[in-house]
Write an enzyme that holds these catalytic residues in place. Structure first.
Site, short mmCIF file in Angstrom:
data_model
loop_
_atom_site.label_atom_id
_atom_site.label_comp_id
_atom_site.label_asym_id
_atom_site.label_seq_id
_atom_site.Cartn_x
_atom_site.Cartn_y
_atom_site.Cartn_z
N ASP A 5 0.86 -1.18 0.00
CA ASP A 5 0.00 0.00 0.00
C ASP A 5 0.90 1.24 0.00
O ASP A 5 2.13 1.12 -0.09
CB ASP A 5 -0.97 -0.01 1.19
CG ASP A 5 -0.27 -0.03 2.54
OD1 ASP A 5 0.94 0.30 2.61
OD2 ASP A 5 -0.93 -0.37 3.54
N SER A 6 0.32 2.41 0.11
CA SER A 6 1.12 3.64 0.02
C SER A 6 2.13 3.75 1.16
O SER A 6 3.26 4.21 0.95
CB SER A 6 0.21 4.87 -0.02
OG SER A 6 -0.60 4.93 1.13
#
Length: 134
Positions: free
Chosen positions: A88-89
């Site tokens: 994810d980010s």
């Protein structure tokens, strides 16, 4: 514009074969002109590869695998997208931080946003390492 320590151009038309050219240093490819005699538009493939050194890609793969807690036998290659590996980010930010520490570089936020694959990261690392040593 393509910039890399190694640029490889390979022309592979169906009817004729061209030699592969390797260029070292910073390369600018603005246009490519080819003879059109006997060649159909769909019969020409142009492959431009500005790949980082294999050892850089391997280090990045190792860091990505460690950061994402992936098994050693999980396939991570230059073409692997961080999102496809489950990042994810926040994971991506942590990967970039790990790369900065490993290679002794600093990646600007704007550049980090363009890193989608292992190869993107390796190419950026080599560019930054080259700029740092210049």
């Amino acid at each position: 514009m393509a910039s890399s320590t190694g640029l490889s151009l390979k022309f592979s038309p169906l009817s004729t074969s061209f030699k592969q050219n390797k260029v070292r240093g910073i390369c600018n490819v603005n246009s490519v002109s080819l003879p059109s005699r006997g060649m159909r538009l769909g019969s020409l493939r142009l492959r431009v590869s500005c790949a980082a050194k294999p050892e850089t890609v391997d280090k990045v793969c190792s860091i990505v695998r460690k950061q994402l807690a992936l098994p050693k036998d999980s396939p991570v290659t230059g073409e692997s997208k961080f999102s496809a590996l489950g990042a994810d980010s926040l994971d991506t930010v942590e990967i970039v931080m790990g790369l900065e520490e490993e290679f002794g570089i600093s990646v600007e936020e704007e550049s980090a946003q363009h890193i989608l694959t292992v190869q993107d990261a390796a190419d950026l690392i080599e560019k930054l390492v080259e700029q740092k040593s210049a």
